[in-house]
Scaffold this motif. Sequence first.
Motif, PDB file in Angstrom:
ATOM      1  N   CYS A   1      40.717  48.763  45.120  1.00 14.01           N
ATOM      2  CA  CYS A   1      40.146  48.017  44.096  1.00 14.01           C
ATOM      3  C   CYS A   1      40.072  49.428  43.645  1.00 14.01           C
ATOM      4  CB  CYS A   1      39.308  47.361  43.048  1.00 14.01           C
ATOM      5  SG  CYS A   1      39.643  45.947  43.913  1.00 14.01           S
ATOM      6  N   GLY A   2      40.318  50.080  44.217  1.00 10.26           N
ATOM      7  CA  GLY A   2      40.055  52.276  43.812  1.00 10.26           C
ATOM      8  C   GLY A   2      38.398  52.450  43.643  1.00 10.26           C
ATOM      9  N   PRO A   3      38.303  52.706  42.766  1.00  6.31           N
ATOM     10  CA  PRO A   3      36.863  53.215  42.897  1.00  6.31           C
ATOM     11  C   PRO A   3      36.036  51.664  42.311  1.00  6.31           C
ATOM     12  CG  PRO A   3      37.941  54.228  41.721  1.00  6.31           C
ATOM     13  CD  PRO A   3      38.945  53.253  42.227  1.00  6.31           C
ATOM     14  N   SER A   4      35.136  51.867  42.974  1.00  3.97           N
ATOM     15  CA  SER A   4      33.992  50.925  42.797  1.00  3.97           C
ATOM     16  C   SER A   4      34.380  50.434  41.158  1.00  3.97           C
ATOM     17  CB  SER A   4      32.849  51.576  43.016  1.00  3.97           C
ATOM     18  OG  SER A   4      32.224  52.159  44.443  1.00  3.97           O
ATOM     19  N   LEU A   5      33.439  48.978  40.762  1.00  6.78           N
ATOM     20  CA  LEU A   5      34.418  48.687  39.782  1.00  6.78           C
ATOM     21  C   LEU A   5      32.555  48.820  38.610  1.00  6.78           C
ATOM     22  CD1 LEU A   5      36.588  46.218  40.029  1.00  6.78           C
ATOM     23  CD2 LEU A   5      37.062  48.302  39.071  1.00  6.78           C
ATOM     24  N   THR A   6      32.814  48.412  37.924  1.00  7.62           N
ATOM     25  CA  THR A   6      31.124  48.430  36.335  1.00  7.62           C
ATOM     26  C   THR A   6      31.263  47.310  36.784  1.00  7.62           C
ATOM     27  OG1 THR A   6      32.100  48.851  35.068  1.00  7.62           O
ATOM     28  CG2 THR A   6      31.953  50.559  36.104  1.00  7.62           C
ATOM     29  N   LYS A   7      30.158  46.725  36.628  1.00 10.87           N
ATOM     30  CA  LYS A   7      29.938  45.294  36.329  1.00 10.87           C
ATOM     31  C   LYS A   7      31.002  44.067  35.249  1.00 10.87           C
ATOM     32  CE  LYS A   7      26.549  41.455  34.416  1.00 10.87           C
ATOM     33  NZ  LYS A   7      25.214  41.390  33.844  1.00 10.87           N
ATOM     34  N   ASP A   8      31.204  45.350  34.150  1.00 11.06           N
ATOM     35  CA  ASP A   8      31.518  44.679  33.169  1.00 11.06           C
ATOM     36  C   ASP A   8      33.576  44.615  33.397  1.00 11.06           C
ATOM     37  OD1 ASP A   8      29.972  44.953  30.937  1.00 11.06           O
ATOM     38  OD2 ASP A   8      30.440  46.329  30.163  1.00 11.06           O
ATOM     39  N   GLU A   9      34.011  45.866  34.236  1.00 11.49           N
ATOM     40  CA  GLU A   9      35.054  45.581  34.743  1.00 11.49           C
ATOM     41  C   GLU A   9      35.292  44.196  35.915  1.00 11.49           C
ATOM     42  OE1 GLU A   9      36.114  50.711  34.901  1.00 11.49           O
ATOM     43  OE2 GLU A   9      34.877  49.641  36.280  1.00 11.49           O
ATOM     44  N   TRP A  10      34.005  44.348  36.668  1.00  8.94           N
ATOM     45  CA  TRP A  10      34.390  42.794  37.053  1.00  8.94           C
ATOM     46  C   TRP A  10      34.269  41.362  36.327  1.00  8.94           C
ATOM     47  CZ3 TRP A  10      36.154  42.921  41.996  1.00  8.94           C
ATOM     48  CH2 TRP A  10      36.400  43.076  42.195  1.00  8.94           C
ATOM     49  N   GLN A  11      33.753  41.664  35.284  1.00  9.84           N
ATOM     50  CA  GLN A  11      34.061  40.149  34.413  1.00  9.84           C
ATOM     51  C   GLN A  11      35.399  40.376  34.153  1.00  9.84           C
ATOM     52  OE1 GLN A  11      30.210  41.308  32.248  1.00  9.84           O
ATOM     53  NE2 GLN A  11      29.292  39.724  33.082  1.00  9.84           N
ATOM     54  N   GLU A  12      35.705  41.963  33.397  1.00 15.86           N
ATOM     55  CA  GLU A  12      37.189  41.307  32.968  1.00 15.86           C
ATOM     56  C   GLU A  12      38.068  40.931  34.519  1.00 15.86           C
ATOM     57  OE1 GLU A  12      38.400  45.541  31.199  1.00 15.86           O
ATOM     58  OE2 GLU A  12      36.382  45.274  30.566  1.00 15.86           O
ATOM     59  N   LYS A  13      37.989  41.175  35.306  1.00 13.17           N
ATOM     60  CA  LYS A  13      38.702  40.663  36.001  1.00 13.17           C
ATOM     61  C   LYS A  13      38.748  39.266  36.758  1.00 13.17           C
ATOM     62  CE  LYS A  13      40.042  42.498  40.322  1.00 13.17           C
ATOM     63  NZ  LYS A  13      41.047  43.213  41.861  1.00 13.17           N
ATOM     64  N   LEU A  14      37.938  38.911  36.340  1.00 20.17           N
ATOM     65  CA  LEU A  14      37.288  37.448  37.015  1.00 20.17           C
ATOM     66  C   LEU A  14      36.469  37.101  36.141  1.00 20.17           C
ATOM     67  CD1 LEU A  14      34.597  38.675  40.009  1.00 20.17           C
ATOM     68  CD2 LEU A  14      37.482  38.580  40.203  1.00 20.17           C
ATOM     69  N   THR A  15      37.205  35.269  36.027  1.00 18.20           N
ATOM     70  CA  THR A  15      36.848  34.007  35.320  1.00 18.20           C
ATOM     71  C   THR A  15      35.082  34.227  35.265  1.00 18.20           C
ATOM     72  OG1 THR A  15      36.853  32.220  37.349  1.00 18.20           O
ATOM     73  CG2 THR A  15      38.472  32.879  36.167  1.00 18.20           C
ATOM     74  N   PRO A  16      34.496  33.801  35.059  1.00 19.49           N
ATOM     75  CA  PRO A  16      33.171  33.739  34.717  1.00 19.49           C
ATOM     76  C   PRO A  16      32.389  33.083  35.920  1.00 19.49           C
ATOM     77  CG  PRO A  16      33.677  33.198  32.315  1.00 19.49           C
ATOM     78  CD  PRO A  16      34.915  33.043  32.858  1.00 19.49           C
ATOM     79  N   GLU A  17      33.094  32.046  36.112  1.00 18.99           N
ATOM     80  CA  GLU A  17      32.732  31.243  37.340  1.00 18.99           C
ATOM     81  C   GLU A  17      32.681  31.754  38.995  1.00 18.99           C
ATOM     82  OE1 GLU A  17      32.624  26.791  39.712  1.00 18.99           O
ATOM     83  OE2 GLU A  17      34.225  27.750  38.146  1.00 18.99           O
ATOM     84  N   GLN A  18      33.811  32.531  38.622  1.00 14.78           N
ATOM     85  CA  GLN A  18      34.227  33.671  39.852  1.00 14.78           C
ATOM     86  C   GLN A  18      33.618  34.779  39.668  1.00 14.78           C
ATOM     87  OE1 GLN A  18      38.309  35.011  38.535  1.00 14.78           O
ATOM     88  NE2 GLN A  18      39.488  33.574  39.947  1.00 14.78           N
ATOM     89  N   PHE A  19      32.779  35.560  38.647  1.00 16.12           N
ATOM     90  CA  PHE A  19      31.749  36.478  38.662  1.00 16.12           C
ATOM     91  C   PHE A  19      30.760  35.842  38.424  1.00 16.12           C
ATOM     92  CE2 PHE A  19      28.741  39.111  36.213  1.00 16.12           C
ATOM     93  CZ  PHE A  19      29.107  39.967  36.912  1.00 16.12           C
ATOM     94  N   HIS A  20      30.415  34.661  39.202  1.00 18.54           N
ATOM     95  CA  HIS A  20      28.814  34.042  39.367  1.00 18.54           C
ATOM     96  C   HIS A  20      28.880  33.923  40.695  1.00 18.54           C
ATOM     97  CE1 HIS A  20      24.660  31.640  39.249  1.00 18.54           C
ATOM     98  NE2 HIS A  20      26.064  31.066  39.453  1.00 18.54           N
ATOM     99  N   VAL A  21      29.963  33.419  41.205  1.00 13.00           N
ATOM    100  CA  VAL A  21      29.854  33.368  42.550  1.00 13.00           C
ATOM    101  C   VAL A  21      30.086  34.234  43.352  1.00 13.00           C
ATOM    102  CG1 VAL A  21      31.170  32.460  44.510  1.00 13.00           C
ATOM    103  CG2 VAL A  21      30.953  31.032  42.691  1.00 13.00           C
ATOM    104  N   THR A  22      31.368  35.161  43.453  1.00 11.98           N
ATOM    105  CA  THR A  22      31.218  36.309  44.284  1.00 11.98           C
ATOM    106  C   THR A  22      30.608  37.615  44.155  1.00 11.98           C
ATOM    107  OG1 THR A  22      33.032  37.592  42.393  1.00 11.98           O
ATOM    108  CG2 THR A  22      34.043  35.559  44.483  1.00 11.98           C
ATOM    109  N   ARG A  23      29.847  37.919  42.908  1.00 14.20           N
ATOM    110  CA  ARG A  23      28.940  39.151  42.367  1.00 14.20           C
ATOM    111  C   ARG A  23      27.493  38.973  42.157  1.00 14.20           C
ATOM    112  NH1 ARG A  23      32.875  41.320  44.218  1.00 14.20           N
ATOM    113  NH2 ARG A  23      31.973  43.002  44.546  1.00 14.20           N
ATOM    114  N   GLU A  24      27.010  37.511  41.923  1.00 15.66           N
ATOM    115  CA  GLU A  24      25.909  37.077  41.470  1.00 15.66           C
ATOM    116  C   GLU A  24      25.368  36.206  42.811  1.00 15.66           C
ATOM    117  OE1 GLU A  24      25.437  37.235  36.414  1.00 15.66           O
ATOM    118  OE2 GLU A  24      26.428  36.378  37.498  1.00 15.66           O
ATOM    119  N   LYS A  25      26.153  35.929  43.185  1.00 19.08           N
ATOM    120  CA  LYS A  25      25.694  35.085  44.264  1.00 19.08           C
ATOM    121  C   LYS A  25      24.957  34.386  44.259  1.00 19.08           C
ATOM    122  CE  LYS A  25      23.913  38.786  46.883  1.00 19.08           C
ATOM    123  NZ  LYS A  25      23.501  39.160  48.349  1.00 19.08           N
ATOM    124  N   GLY A  26      26.578  33.478  42.955  1.00 21.31           N
ATOM    125  CA  GLY A  26      26.374  32.209  42.701  1.00 21.31           C
ATOM    126  C   GLY A  26      26.654  30.645  44.077  1.00 21.31           C
TER     127      GLY A  26
END
Length: 181
Positions: A44-69
Amino acid sequence: MARFLRALWGPSSQEAPGLAVRGQAGGPEAGRGDAESVMKCEPCGPSLTKDEWQEKLTPEQFHVTREKGTEPPFSGIYLDNKESGMYHCVCCDSPLFSSEKKFCSGTGWPSFSEAHGTLDSDESNSGILRRLDTSSGKTRTEVVCKQCEAHLGHVFPDGPAPTGQRFCINSVALKFKPSEH
């Protein structure tokens, strides 16, 4: 023994610079809500911030992939998918699992007998890493994307022959690309 532990937990930060990233999902700063926390994503280029991940992903995708849901069992869009193709990481598009290795485990999540790129039991050319997970109070093996460290699911030793493995993967962590005929 060190080789076995690297295979189980992934490379250490000394062996793979950039893997021990501030604010990495599940890391010491995860869940703080710090907009500047950085989560790794090489493609994705430079590492993404939490806010950038939240913009890129749906809330469910973010919860599972970035918060280990975990998505609820029997709810994923790929649970009953029988098309030929490749399952990619929803975060970085890395190829992870082939439909040829998908099977019905009856557990409620898409299941695969091996990761794409595996040769015999060698996963060094696959798109996944295994990590020790004791977060639920029991010892399990977490499966993460090798490129962006997205949480995908877990692997268990009760799959079909010849591998005996069951990669139990969240649908929301995947993006399916059908084979071109």
